[in-house]
Design a protein around this motif. Structure first.
Motif, short mmCIF file in Angstrom:
data_model
loop_
_atom_site.label_atom_id
_atom_site.label_comp_id
_atom_site.label_asym_id
_atom_site.label_seq_id
_atom_site.Cartn_x
_atom_site.Cartn_y
_atom_site.Cartn_z
N GLU A 119 0.86 -1.18 0.00
CA GLU A 119 0.00 0.00 0.00
C GLU A 119 0.90 1.23 0.00
N ARG A 120 0.39 2.33 -0.52
CA ARG A 120 1.15 3.58 -0.48
C ARG A 120 1.27 4.01 0.97
N ASN A 122 1.53 6.81 2.34
CA ASN A 122 0.85 8.05 2.74
C ASN A 122 -0.60 8.12 2.27
N GLU A 123 -1.19 6.99 1.92
CA GLU A 123 -2.58 6.96 1.48
C GLU A 123 -3.36 5.98 2.34
N SER A 124 -4.68 6.12 2.32
CA SER A 124 -5.51 5.21 3.12
C SER A 124 -6.20 4.15 2.28
#
Length: 194
Positions: A119-120, A122-124
């Motif tokens: 997953e990135r 800094n993203e949700s």
């Protein structure tokens, strides 16, 4: 310590009837399940700018080794890695989660299943599965000799399915090894040198 392939050969060839130890209490799947997480950086990239497969394989081996050591209660060495599948590329800035658990146990060996998610950082957005692998570990003593492991006790229906699938993979590994050895013996008997 003996070479890894010799340890793997010894453990994989143990009779199927001797799967699991009767004098060591079994352990549930959840007792050794673990997740290793790591943020990918520029140091992890290949020439294409994505994370090098070898970096992912090391994380897979590290997580699987931790699980095998936890389950067996001591040192365990990688005997083989089966079916390492890379499903999606991993990129710089991805937070990679490597989830591992013992799927099956023999007398001295264990199959560890691993799922790799990314997953990135800094993203949700939800994590995406980017890879999977199956590894066989052999438990060893201080002299590098194989030692017995506790039987894994599947807890959920998913654990039971994984246990059954691991038995199929073991059967295929043994059949493949036998077929290769038979072919080599036949070629040697015919006087064909490699």
């Amino acid at each position: 310590m003996p070479p890894r392939h010799k340890v793997g050969a010894m453990t994989d060839l143990a009779p199927a009837a001797d799967s699991g130890s009767t004098d060591i209490p079994g352990k549930p799947t959840s007792a050794s399940r673990t997740t290793l997480s790591h943020i990918m950086t520029h140091n992890d990239t290949n020439l294409l700018g994505t994370v090098h497969g070898g970096v992912i394989m090391k994380l897979v081996d590290d997580a699987a080794g931790a699980v095998a050591g936890r389950h067996s209660g001591g040192p365990a060495v990688t005997a083989s890695m089966d079916e390492m599948a890379f499903l999606e590329p991993v990129r710089v800035g991805d937070l990679v989660h490597v989830k591992a658990q013992v799927n099956w146990t023999g007398r001295t060996s264990m199959e560890v299943g691993v799922r790799v998610l990314a997953e990135r950082w800094n993203e949700s957005a939800p994590a995406t599965q980017v890879g999977s692998a199956y590894l066989v570990f052999a438990a060893v003593d201080a002299d590098g000799k194989p030692r017995r492991v506790p039987q894994v006790l599947p807890e959920t229906e998913r654990d039971k399915r994984r246990y059954q699938e691991a038995q199929i993979r073991r059967t295929h590994r043994l059949a493949r090894r036998r077929a290769i050895m038979d072919l080599r013996e036949k070629r040697a008997a015919e006087g064909i040198e490699d």
